[in-house]
Design a protein around this motif. Structure first.
Motif, mmCIF file in Angstrom:
data_model
loop_
_atom_site.group_PDB
_atom_site.id
_atom_site.type_symbol
_atom_site.label_atom_id
_atom_site.label_comp_id
_atom_site.label_asym_id
_atom_site.label_seq_id
_atom_site.Cartn_x
_atom_site.Cartn_y
_atom_site.Cartn_z
ATOM 1 N N MET A 112 0.872 -1.149 -0.045
ATOM 2 C CA MET A 112 -0.136 -0.030 0.062
ATOM 3 C C MET A 112 0.772 1.395 0.087
ATOM 4 O O MET A 112 0.589 2.272 -0.674
ATOM 5 C CB MET A 112 -0.792 0.008 1.094
ATOM 6 N N SER B 280 2.427 1.643 -3.542
ATOM 7 C CA SER B 280 1.362 1.967 -4.441
ATOM 8 C C SER B 280 1.001 3.458 -4.351
ATOM 9 O O SER B 280 0.792 4.099 -5.209
ATOM 10 C CB SER B 280 0.031 1.144 -4.321
ATOM 11 N N SER B 281 0.740 3.739 -3.138
ATOM 12 C CA SER B 281 0.203 5.215 -2.905
ATOM 13 C C SER B 281 1.102 6.174 -3.524
ATOM 14 O O SER B 281 0.874 7.356 -3.917
ATOM 15 C CB SER B 281 -0.133 5.607 -1.454
ATOM 16 N N ALA C 269 -3.600 8.064 2.284
ATOM 17 C CA ALA C 269 -2.636 6.943 2.368
ATOM 18 C C ALA C 269 -0.916 7.477 2.447
ATOM 19 O O ALA C 269 -0.364 7.564 3.258
ATOM 20 C CB ALA C 269 -2.340 5.792 1.207
ATOM 21 N N TRP D 293 -6.046 -7.587 -0.530
ATOM 22 C CA TRP D 293 -4.793 -7.489 -0.741
ATOM 23 C C TRP D 293 -3.624 -8.700 -0.503
ATOM 24 O O TRP D 293 -2.683 -8.727 -1.497
ATOM 25 C CB TRP D 293 -4.559 -6.551 0.331
ATOM 26 N N THR E 91 -1.188 -2.118 -5.980
ATOM 27 C CA THR E 91 -2.567 -2.459 -5.695
ATOM 28 C C THR E 91 -3.344 -2.442 -7.004
ATOM 29 O O THR E 91 -2.943 -1.505 -7.765
ATOM 30 C CB THR E 91 -3.371 -1.356 -4.522
ATOM 31 N N SER F 71 -5.014 1.900 -1.519
ATOM 32 C CA SER F 71 -4.009 1.895 -0.769
ATOM 33 C C SER F 71 -4.453 2.718 0.752
ATOM 34 O O SER F 71 -3.813 2.779 1.721
ATOM 35 C CB SER F 71 -2.662 2.604 -1.245
#
Length: 451
Positions: A16, A19-20, A49, A307, A318, A337
């Motif tokens: 997460m 990805s964010s 996130a 996830w 993600t 995320s």
């Protein structure tokens, strides 16, 4: 940062966080590999996130101001563009507009930035008035909230459509839209209070939130208390009771807290029936109801949707949907995320509780994980949390609290007389909800719950 006794949870947190950040480049992105527009719903999720997990601030405040400009440019009735800046002209999604208001408040909670809150306040009021203008005189509910087209008309609910898991889109007064409307009105009232606005601003929007909450609980629940998807026609209730409807009601504080146990059992029994776009709402509902074991289960399930299954399939970012690989959808969507916030809040047990992190709460979860240690980045510095369950059934907790921050610590087993010591000078407070409570200041503090 996070390290815990569950290796899958640690990997999900890293997924997460990564990805964010990849979804926040010159602006927040739908996906860096396909359509690169700054979509409002995606931006809200990504921003939660990046602010909580990476102490990002600039991308968020810039995006908020850009979406404010879209209202000025295109929407005299108070809507916000669904994607901006872009070349599409005025283009909206109703529940994305609703999400904008809570996003501004989250930024204020993280930063304490009253300048942006004050600048945004006229925009927030226009959103609240737009939403309220679609309140039905006969039912008292927000009905056919204008906006969007095709599969987005009257509200996106979740996306892609398969991630709605049968949500009844024939409803005219949708439960998710109405719950978000409560949040809109409530936040505008809270913002007015924070800014010292006239009592008329504070009271008008607070009363709207209260009135709508009462009507939702009167008209959008089954006899067993579970929330249905909305009104199908007039006052006729939908026969479908999605996970979305009940999780939204719990997570946004619309459902009575006395019903949390029953409602959380219902949504937990459905497994994962919300897409990556709204799954954080499910986790917040479970966390607020004290179901930390179910939060962990949803995050780490390798066989079911979620996830853990993305990681099991070799994913490193993600996805747009839980079934993106099979459906040919994006495998680089940052919106899943936002659940990083729920990991910090529920499983590490650390959250910001007042603007600019003047106060934080520390509450190690009951009954899950053997240990967890991590850092909650805040406006005033990192909050370090390190707790371990002991062989005798107790707990040890070490905290590092920044200067000018106060923490409220909740520990299990008050009957065992937990103790606190250290530079933070822990002060014992009255017990609450089966927990021993301490207030602690900056520096290192150590707590022990004996066996």
């Amino acid at each position: 940062k996070l390290a815990s006794s569950d290796a899958t949870l640690d990997s999900v947190f890293a997924l997460m966080q990564r990805s964010s950040l990849y979804a926040a480049q010159e602006q927040f992105l739908d996906t860096p590999t396909r359509e690169k527009g700054q979509f409002l719903g995606d931006s809200v999720n990504d921003s939660f996130a990046t602010m909580a997990g990476s102490r990002e601030r600039n991308a968020t405040q810039r995006a908020i101001r850009e979406f404010m400009a879209s209202q000025t440019r295109y929407w005299t009735d108070g809507r916000i563009n669904a994607v901006y800046p872009n070349g599409d002209g005025g283009r909206d999604i109703p529940d994305f507009t609703e999400m904008f208001v809570g996003w501004v408040w989250r930024y204020y909670l993280e930063t304490g930035d009253k300048t942006l809150l004050a600048d945004a306040f006229p925009t927030l009021k226009k959103v609240a008035d737009y939403v309220w203008s679609y309140r039905s005189a006969s039912t008292g509910l927000i009905t056919n909230l204008a906006g969007g087209s095709g599969q987005y008309q009257y509200g996106i609910i979740d996306w892609p459509p398969s991630m709605r898991f049968g949500y009844d889109t024939a409803t005219t007064a949708r439960t998710t839209v109405n719950v978000l409307a409560v949040d809109v009105e409530r936040v505008v009232s809270d913002a007015a209070r924070a800014l010292g606005r006239p009592a008329s601003d504070i009271d008008t929007y607070a009363q709207r939130a209260s009135d709508l909450t009462k009507v939702i609980n009167m008209r959008l629940r089954r006899a067993d208390g579970v929330y249905i998807d909305g009104l199908a026609m007039g006052t006729a209730q939908s026969a479908h009771a999605s996970q979305h409807a009940t999780s939204f009601a719990v997570a946004y504080g619309v459902a009575p807290s006395a019903d949390f146990a029953t409602l959380s059992a219902y949504v937990a029994g459905l497994g994962m029936q919300q897409g990556p776009m709204t799954a954080h709402v499910l986790l917040k509902a479970l966390g607020d109801a004290g179901k930390s074991d179910q939060v962990l289960a949803r995050l780490t399930d390798k066989a079911g949707l979620g996830w853990g299954n993305i990681l099991e399939q070799g994913g490193t970012f993600t996805w747009e949907s839980w079934t993106a690989r099979a459906a040919g959808e994006s495998e680089s969507h940052g919106w899943a995320s936002q659940a990083l916030v729920d990991i910090l809040d529920v499983l590490l047990g650390a959250r910001v509780t007042s603007p600019g992190a003047a106060t934080v709460s520390i509450h190690p979860p009951d009954g899950v994980l053997s240990f967890a240690r991590g850092t909650l980045p805040t406006q005033r510095g990192p909050v370090g949390v390190d707790w371990t369950r002991t062989a005798d059934g107790g707990l040890t907790l070490d905290l590092e609290i920044p200067v000018n921050v106060r923490a409220l610590v909740a520990l299990p087993h008050p009957e065992r007389a937990p103790t606190g010591s250290g530079a933070g000078a822990p002060v014992s407070m009255p017990d609450s909800a089966g927990h021993a409570i301490f207030e602690v200041g900056s520096g290192h503090s150590h707590f022990v719950v004996g066996g």
